[in-house]
Design an enzyme around this catalytic site. Structure first.
Site, PDB file in Angstrom:
ATOM      1  N   ASP A  78      17.520  19.457  74.363  1.00  0.00           N
ATOM      2  CA  ASP A  78      16.953  18.462  74.822  1.00  0.00           C
ATOM      3  C   ASP A  78      15.085  18.091  73.798  1.00  0.00           C
ATOM      4  O   ASP A  78      15.824  18.253  72.681  1.00  0.00           O
ATOM      5  CB  ASP A  78      15.775  18.722  76.102  1.00  0.00           C
ATOM      6  CG  ASP A  78      14.813  20.082  75.556  1.00  0.00           C
ATOM      7  OD1 ASP A  78      15.460  20.904  75.242  1.00  0.00           O
ATOM      8  OD2 ASP A  78      13.505  19.871  75.849  1.00  0.00           O
ATOM      9  N   GLU A 145      13.922  22.723  76.304  1.00  0.00           N
ATOM     10  CA  GLU A 145      12.419  23.771  76.169  1.00  0.00           C
ATOM     11  C   GLU A 145      11.148  22.411  75.604  1.00  0.00           C
ATOM     12  O   GLU A 145      10.125  23.176  75.942  1.00  0.00           O
ATOM     13  CB  GLU A 145      13.464  23.504  74.733  1.00  0.00           C
ATOM     14  CG  GLU A 145      12.280  24.828  73.357  1.00  0.00           C
ATOM     15  CD  GLU A 145      11.173  24.272  73.247  1.00  0.00           C
ATOM     16  OE1 GLU A 145      10.852  24.688  72.143  1.00  0.00           O
ATOM     17  OE2 GLU A 145      11.208  22.861  72.688  1.00  0.00           O
TER      18      GLU A 145
END
Length: 486
Positions: A78, A145
């Site tokens: 991400d 994350e």
């Protein structure tokens, strides 16, 4: 070939180019995950998707190297979605548009996603390049994350067999990380009673913009301006000098990014408009003078706007502005054990007005549990006194340094052999997933390294092209020399 694919190492840059073309902000990584899964199947690699969506891809050892220690090569897929105010970009639909600027790759008006897209691209390039020499490899690509570490929290014991973890989420060439801060979110709620706008009052839009922003861990010690704090200071100063009613306040979009912009809609009596505008100019000039060395592009404006339908009740407005000005922000304590390292900090990252509530979010970081608890207490106490609700969530542990780590020592020696100098062994004041991995895999010997990435979590993000080449050389050389199993 695209411009990025012509850079070296071409395989890594080709993967990064593909990653940029597929939208993948935090909590919206599904399309990128599907693309990686299909690529792994086409490559004939063993693939596993765990219950939270992390990807585990396995590549057998080079013939003759089966007895080497297993390596888990790790990145998150991400990215932080941040765009300039004048850039129309839907991070769930639009691709990132990378461009080469001298020795740097940048995006166009948005975050680039080199954090951690370069690391993810390196992991995929290792899987793709059959000329590399290495022992058994497992690539672990985690989700979410940046917005909660959901992937790292959800990683179950027993899924991975490796003994060594190489985390690729660091952002400075020539530095090797052996520890990181833990953190927790403080979520604050101010409920207010909406009241009618006083008759004959005029509305103004107050805006703070042009700040550098940046990563709330990596850049927190640089005294960059926080747009939310500056906006609160301006509003409280104006409120102390004139009648003022607040209708809307907002600033920042992510708790782990230093806010670059903030805005408010305020109302003042008709006969005080000129005086308020003059006072705002004076306060703005003072703030620009205060921050001139670090925030040369700071802009503060007050412009007439449409009259809104409601304002906050006076009591909530008073408590809210006082609490925002008093809210701790920035470095709380430097480490006494490791010179030059921030031990504890907090970032007033988000303010939002939603319905009949103002929501405030801070991210507290610390290398120590006691340091984190202290700022938790400070934050809870402050907002309790202000009559708000403060809820703590998403806590994650730090990664305690291990000076005797064998992989850290091997990486240090490899770096010196390749580049003629020792790397700096560091502890980073940011949240790496390594601390969470230790809970499920306490035996892992871990280290984190990566190329130079500047301006992460802001539209100024850029990655240094020569540093990526050095990172790739260091990574592949290290993999070729992993020691045998005990």
């Amino acid at each position: 070939m695209t411009a990025l694919q012509q850079l070296s190492p071409s395989l890594l840059w080709s993967f990064f180019d593909s990653i940029c073309s597929i939208p993948h902000p935090s909590k919206h990584e599904a399309a990128l995950s599907q693309w990686i899964q299909q690529w792994a199947r086409d490559k004939g690699l063993a693939l596993e998707v765990d219950k939270v969506g992390n990807l585990i891809i396995r590549k057998p050892a080079t013939p003759g190297m089966e007895n080497r220690k297993g390596v888990v090569l790790q990145a998150h897929i991400d990215m932080v979605p941040q765009a300039n105010a004048d850039t129309a970009h839907d991070f769930t639909r639009d691709p990132i548009l990378p461009r080469i600027d001298g020795e740097w790759v940048k995006a166009t008006g948005t975050t680039l996603g080199a954090d951690n897209g370069i690391g993810a691209a390196a992991c995929l390039a290792v899987l793709a390049d059959d000329s590399l020499q290495h022992g058994p490899i497992e690539v672990l690509l985690t989700i979410d994350e940046e917005a909660g570490m959901t992937g790292a929290f959800g990683l179950e014991p027993g899924l991975l067999q490796g003994e060594i973890l190489l985390n690729t989420d660091s952002e400075q060439d020539g530095e090797v990380y052996m520890g990181c801060a833990g953190g927790i979110d403080a979520n604050i709620h101010f409920d207010f009673q909406a009241e009618a706008v006083p008759a004959g009052w005029h509305a103004f839009a107050l805006q703070v913009k042009g700040l550098r922003g940046g990563h709330s861990g990596v850049n927190i010690h640089q005294d960059r301006g926080n747009a939310n704090k500056l906006l609160a200071r301006l509003l409280l100063a104006l409120q102390e000098q004139a009648e003022l009613r607040l209708s809307h306040i907002a600033g920042g979009t992510l708790r782990n990014a230093i806010p670059r912009e903030a805005n408010a809609v305020l109302l003042v009596p008709a006969d005080q408009c000129a005086a308020v505008q003059q006072r705002l100019q004076s306060h703005a000039a003072a703030l620009q003078q205060e921050l001139k060395e670090v925030e040369a592009q700071l802009q503060i404006s007050l412009q007439p706007c449409a009259v809104p339908t409601q304002v906050l009740d006076s009591d909530t407005q008073q408590r809210l502005l006082a609490a925002l000005v008093a809210c701790p922000n920035g470095v709380i304590r430097m480490s006494q054990a490791i010179a030059g390292v921030v031990e504890t900090s907090t970032n007033l990252g988000v303010i939002k007005t939603e319905g009949s509530q103002v929501f405030v979010q801070c991210l507290i970081r610390s290398l120590t549990e006691e340091g984190r608890r202290y700022v938790e207490q400070m934050t809870r106490s402050l907002f309790a006194l202000a009559g708000a609700r403060c809820e703590l969530s998403g806590g994650y542990p730090g990664w305690a340094p291990d000076p005797a780590s064998p992989i850290m020592q091997q990486l240090r020696d490899t770096h010196q052999a390749l580049f003629g100098e020792l790397p700096k062994i560091m502890v980073i004041h940011a949240g790496l997933e390594c601390g969470l991995f230790k809970a499920s895999y306490p035996h892992w010997d871990m280290v984190s390294f990566g190329p130079t990435i500047q301006g992460a979590h802001s539209p100024d993000e850029r990655v240094h092209i020569p540093a990526v080449a050095r990172f790739w050389t260091l990574l592949t050389t290290l993999l070729a020399n992993i020691p045998t199993k005990a």
